[in-house]
Design an enzyme around this catalytic site. Structure first.
Site, PDB file in Angstrom:
ATOM      1  N   GLU A 156      20.426   0.560  -2.842  1.00 48.81           N
ATOM      2  CA  GLU A 156      20.142   1.979  -3.102  1.00 48.81           C
ATOM      3  C   GLU A 156      20.793   2.854  -2.011  1.00 48.81           C
ATOM      4  O   GLU A 156      21.410   3.877  -2.313  1.00 48.81           O
ATOM      5  CB  GLU A 156      18.621   2.149  -3.116  1.00 48.81           C
ATOM      6  CG  GLU A 156      18.089   3.543  -3.268  1.00 48.81           C
ATOM      7  CD  GLU A 156      16.550   3.536  -3.112  1.00 48.81           C
ATOM      8  OE1 GLU A 156      15.867   2.725  -3.770  1.00 48.81           O
ATOM      9  OE2 GLU A 156      16.040   4.340  -2.316  1.00 48.81           O
TER      10      GLU A 156
ATOM     11  N   HIS B  11      17.252  -4.557  -2.960  1.00 46.86           N
ATOM     12  CA  HIS B  11      17.306  -3.411  -3.881  1.00 46.86           C
ATOM     13  C   HIS B  11      17.440  -2.108  -3.076  1.00 46.86           C
ATOM     14  O   HIS B  11      18.278  -1.262  -3.362  1.00 46.86           O
ATOM     15  CB  HIS B  11      16.051  -3.372  -4.751  1.00 46.86           C
ATOM     16  CG  HIS B  11      15.819  -2.060  -5.445  1.00 46.86           C
ATOM     17  ND1 HIS B  11      15.329  -0.950  -4.783  1.00 46.86           N
ATOM     18  CD2 HIS B  11      16.041  -1.659  -6.712  1.00 46.86           C
ATOM     19  CE1 HIS B  11      15.255   0.074  -5.622  1.00 46.86           C
ATOM     20  NE2 HIS B  11      15.680  -0.332  -6.804  1.00 46.86           N
TER      21      HIS B  11
ATOM     22  N   SER C 120       9.345  -0.751  -7.432  1.00 45.68           N
ATOM     23  CA  SER C 120      10.283   0.345  -7.224  1.00 45.68           C
ATOM     24  C   SER C 120      10.156   1.384  -8.322  1.00 45.68           C
ATOM     25  O   SER C 120       9.838   1.060  -9.456  1.00 45.68           O
ATOM     26  CB  SER C 120      11.722  -0.164  -7.181  1.00 45.68           C
ATOM     27  OG  SER C 120      12.602   0.936  -7.074  1.00 45.68           O
TER      28      SER C 120
ATOM     29  N   LYS D 275      13.208  -6.927  -3.280  1.00 42.32           N
ATOM     30  CA  LYS D 275      12.958  -5.478  -3.178  1.00 42.32           C
ATOM     31  C   LYS D 275      13.711  -4.891  -1.984  1.00 42.32           C
ATOM     32  O   LYS D 275      14.271  -3.793  -2.061  1.00 42.32           O
ATOM     33  CB  LYS D 275      11.451  -5.211  -3.042  1.00 42.32           C
ATOM     34  CG  LYS D 275      11.090  -3.743  -2.711  1.00 42.32           C
ATOM     35  CD  LYS D 275      11.343  -2.823  -3.871  1.00 42.32           C
ATOM     36  CE  LYS D 275      11.360  -1.330  -3.570  1.00 42.32           C
ATOM     37  NZ  LYS D 275      10.337  -0.746  -2.781  1.00 42.32           N
TER      38      LYS D 275
HETATM   39  P1  NDP Z   1       0.705   5.278   2.194  1.00 40.26           P
HETATM   40  O1  NDP Z   1       1.780   4.348   2.612  1.00 40.26           O
HETATM   41  O2  NDP Z   1       0.774   6.697   2.642  1.00 40.26           O
HETATM   42  O3  NDP Z   1      -0.686   4.659   2.620  1.00 40.26           O
HETATM   43  C1  NDP Z   1      -1.905   5.350   2.410  1.00 40.26           C
HETATM   44  C2  NDP Z   1      -2.967   4.401   1.937  1.00 40.26           C
HETATM   45  O4  NDP Z   1      -3.160   3.341   2.880  1.00 40.26           O
HETATM   46  C3  NDP Z   1      -4.305   5.101   1.796  1.00 40.26           C
HETATM   47  O5  NDP Z   1      -4.970   4.552   0.682  1.00 40.26           O
HETATM   48  C4  NDP Z   1      -4.990   4.732   3.102  1.00 40.26           C
HETATM   49  O6  NDP Z   1      -6.384   4.805   3.026  1.00 40.26           O
HETATM   50  C5  NDP Z   1      -4.550   3.311   3.241  1.00 40.26           C
HETATM   51  N1  NDP Z   1      -4.687   2.798   4.603  1.00 40.26           N
HETATM   52  C6  NDP Z   1      -3.934   3.106   5.678  1.00 40.26           C
HETATM   53  N2  NDP Z   1      -4.340   2.422   6.760  1.00 40.26           N
HETATM   54  C7  NDP Z   1      -5.392   1.657   6.356  1.00 40.26           C
HETATM   55  C8  NDP Z   1      -6.232   0.717   7.005  1.00 40.26           C
HETATM   56  N3  NDP Z   1      -6.066   0.411   8.301  1.00 40.26           N
HETATM   57  N4  NDP Z   1      -7.199   0.122   6.274  1.00 40.26           N
HETATM   58  C9  NDP Z   1      -7.363   0.420   4.972  1.00 40.26           C
HETATM   59  N5  NDP Z   1      -6.591   1.279   4.313  1.00 40.26           N
HETATM   60  C10 NDP Z   1      -5.626   1.898   4.985  1.00 40.26           C
HETATM   61  O7  NDP Z   1       0.553   5.263   0.581  1.00 40.26           O
HETATM   62  P2  NDP Z   1       1.638   5.233  -0.578  1.00 40.26           P
HETATM   63  O8  NDP Z   1       0.861   5.312  -1.829  1.00 40.26           O
HETATM   64  O9  NDP Z   1       2.744   6.215  -0.350  1.00 40.26           O
HETATM   65  O10 NDP Z   1       2.313   3.801  -0.457  1.00 40.26           O
HETATM   66  C11 NDP Z   1       1.546   2.612  -0.536  1.00 40.26           C
HETATM   67  C12 NDP Z   1       2.469   1.437  -0.302  1.00 40.26           C
HETATM   68  O11 NDP Z   1       3.478   1.434  -1.307  1.00 40.26           O
HETATM   69  C13 NDP Z   1       3.217   1.453   1.019  1.00 40.26           C
HETATM   70  O12 NDP Z   1       3.350   0.144   1.495  1.00 40.26           O
HETATM   71  C14 NDP Z   1       4.578   2.005   0.652  1.00 40.26           C
HETATM   72  O13 NDP Z   1       5.579   1.580   1.542  1.00 40.26           O
HETATM   73  C15 NDP Z   1       4.754   1.398  -0.733  1.00 40.26           C
HETATM   74  N6  NDP Z   1       5.657   2.093  -1.617  1.00 40.26           N
HETATM   75  C16 NDP Z   1       5.679   3.445  -1.656  1.00 40.26           C
HETATM   76  C17 NDP Z   1       6.545   4.116  -2.510  1.00 40.26           C
HETATM   77  C18 NDP Z   1       6.526   5.582  -2.567  1.00 40.26           C
HETATM   78  O14 NDP Z   1       7.388   6.141  -3.292  1.00 40.26           O
HETATM   79  N7  NDP Z   1       5.621   6.256  -1.891  1.00 40.26           N
HETATM   80  C19 NDP Z   1       7.455   3.380  -3.392  1.00 40.26           C
HETATM   81  C20 NDP Z   1       7.290   1.970  -3.363  1.00 40.26           C
HETATM   82  C21 NDP Z   1       6.441   1.368  -2.485  1.00 40.26           C
HETATM   83  P3  NDP Z   1      -7.140   6.184   3.395  1.00 40.26           P
HETATM   84  O15 NDP Z   1      -7.075   7.016   2.158  1.00 40.26           O
HETATM   85  O16 NDP Z   1      -8.503   5.758   3.731  1.00 40.26           O
HETATM   86  O17 NDP Z   1      -6.412   6.809   4.546  1.00 40.26           O
END
Ligand code: NDP
Length: 477
Positions: free
Chosen positions: A189, A185, A128, A182
């Site tokens: 929130e 959490h 988080s 989480k």
């Molecule tokens: P996203 O959730 O937007 O995911 C994008 C990433 O996932 C890219 O690296 C993409 O690769 C990859 N991806 C998607 N589909 C596939 C697939 N089928 N095979 C391989 N790779 C794939 O990214 P975030 O950084 O925002 O979040 C990552 C994780 O963290 C998520 O689970 C999210 O819920 C969690 N999270 C996010 C927070 C936030 O503030 N954003 C906070 C806490 C947790 P490519 O570049 O090739 O498309």
């Protein structure tokens, strides 16, 4: 040189986690489905530490020291399964796959069991703090085996936020425990944000304050017991003026709150486990209600009370009353959330240390707050505490707040200002402390129409009344 850890999935979160690890002196292997993100990271931030970019799964796995530690930071759901399936066959017994995305804890349990069969450790971990937290120190909630924490824990503790020198990261418990915590959490929130939003609405509706004045009220509160990240950013948002129109920013934002779904999970699991998390539920429903534009438009002309804002001494003390109501309602929301963690821990044999959970939420995460020092101390002193509401200082604070709390809720009702968060928190407090609840009547109704039986206050056993006959109780068991 090999990498001590690798990150696959280099969107905002993964990229910042990888940079955080490198900035702490760890060599980090990098991988992403589309190569460009990997190249961009190395190009833009390569000077921050030691990175080993990899452009295939095999290359990535080969770059890692054993036991290999692979952090997966991709979209939750099917993409996470796809990435696990891509890497698992290339790993060897004892290696660790870490899912740091927002997985549902049931998925984490399933993945952990399947990978354990294959000799791999699977660590579902809550992270988080958003993008900034990932880079500068998030709050980290790892589940999984104790053994996996031995190698992984020190790295995660290293990059986590610190409060008074203590890392905001600790082993939560087996399999889904980290993602469960989480999830709660995030539910808390939602409740916290809703209560703060209601406070704003009350100060505006009952006192006629402008957003900028309310920002000042929040700034003052932030120096006291409500001091927290959410109160701090609320003041910033309220003080912000929209550049295009010169109006308060909050007045140009469409009032339909969105959600990514973790609040909904919390409520669903609360229902499954039979834990009354009414604060989180109302907050989730409040977002849902706000988004029903058609329903709201249809109901927009419904009559409400004539609003005469508060005057005189009522007005003078109102902001303080709202502070009390907010504090008391917040204690209720946290009490409920911790009860949900207790229930999950009992259901799945996780043996979660609630004091440690409160402690690791003190920094890095969205709900970080001074308040959590006291929550941590309360559970530290009494791990089996049935509810935060009965713990020393909280009990006193809530009892002292109750007159203000009641007055704020009644003012809200009188003026027609919706305060589902405050109201449900107060109802919960009153229901818990009641000698008798009308649940007795509900049991009577159930027995009348469905012969569902009831228990008695004066005798052991189960009873059914023959309602059609003389209304005489009959002993069933
Ligand atoms: P996203 O959730 O937007 O995911 C994008 C990433 O996932 C890219 O690296 C993409 O690769 C990859 N991806 C998607 N589909 C596939 C697939 N089928 N095979 C391989 N790779 C794939 O990214 P975030 O950084 O925002 O979040 C990552 C994780 O963290 C998520 O689970 C999210 O819920 C969690 N999270 C996010 C927070 C936030 O503030 N954003 C906070 C806490 C947790 P490519 O570049 O090739 O498309």
């Amino acid at each position: 040189k090999k990498a001590s850890i690798g990150v696959t999935g280099l969107a905002v979160m993964g990229r910042n986690l990888a940079r955080n690890l490198a900035r702490h002196g760890h060599t980090v292997a990098l991988h992403n489905r589309s190569e460009q993100r990997t190249r961009d990271l190395v190009e833009e931030f390569g000077s921050e530490g030691d990175f080993i970019p990899a452009y295939s799964a095999r290359e990535f796995v080969d770059a890692l020291e054993r036991p290999r530690q692979v952090v997966v930071m991709v979209k939750a759901g099917a993409p996470t399964d796809a990435v696990i399936e891509e890497f698992a066959p290339l790993l060897e017994p004892g290696d660790v796959i870490v899912d740091a995305g927002n997985a549902h804890f049931a998925d984490t349990r399933r993945r952990e069991a399947a990978l354990r069969e294959r000799g791999l450790h699977f660590v579902g971990t809550g992270v988080s703090g958003g993008e900034e937290g990932a880079l500068h120190g998030p709050s980290i909630m790892p589940g999984g085996s104790k053994e996996s924490y031995e190698s992984l824990g020190p790295l995660l503790e290293d990059i986590s936020a610190k409060v008074d020198g203590t890392p905001c990261c600790a082993h939560i418990g087996p399999d889904g425990a980290g993602h469960f915590v989480k999830m709660v959490h995030n539910g808390i929130e939602y409740a916290d944000m809703q209560l703060i939003a209601e406070s704003f609405d009350l100060l505006r509706g009952a006192l006629g304050y402008e957003p900028a004045q309310i920002a000042e009220v929040f700034r003052t509160w932030n120096t006291g017991r409500l001091g927290s990240y959410l109160i701090e950013i609320t003041a910033e948002v309220l003080a912000h003026t929209d550049a295009a129109t010169g109006r308060p920013f909050v007045d140009v934002v469409l009032d339909q709150a969105e959600q990514k779904g973790t609040g909904r999970w919390t409520v669903q699991i609360g229902l499954d486990l039979g834990v009354p998390i009414t604060g989180i539920a109302e907050a989730t429903f409040a977002r849902s209600l706000s988004g029903h534009a058609d329903l709201r438009a249809a109901a927009n002309g419904l009559a409400g009370p004539s609003r005469s804002p508060l005057t005189g001494s009522d007005a003078e003390r109102f902001a303080d009353d709202v502070e009390q109501a907010l504090y008391a309602s917040k204690v209720v929301a946290y009490a409920q959330g911790f009860n949900q963690i207790q229930a999950g821990s009992a259901e799945y044999d996780w043996n979660i240390d609630l004091g440690s959970v409160a402690s690791l939420w003190r920094g890095g995460c969205i709900i970080r707050a001074k308040f959590l020092d006291d929550v941590s101390a309360a559970f530290g002193a009494e791990p089996g505490l049935p509810t935060l509401l009965t713990s020393g200082d909280f009990r006193k604070a809530v009892e002292d707040a109750q007159d203000s709390w009641r007055s704020v809720v009644s003012t809200a009702v009188r003026l027609g200002i919706p305060t589902p968060g405050f109201s449900t928190a107060l109802a919960y407090y009153d229901a818990l402390r009641a000698d008798r609840l009308p649940a007795a009547l509900v049991q009577g109704q159930r027995d009348y129409f469905g012969a569902h039986t009831y228990r008695r206050v004066d005798t052991e056993g189960t009873f059914h009344t023959e309602w059609a006959a003389e209304g005489r109780p009959e002993h069933k068991s």
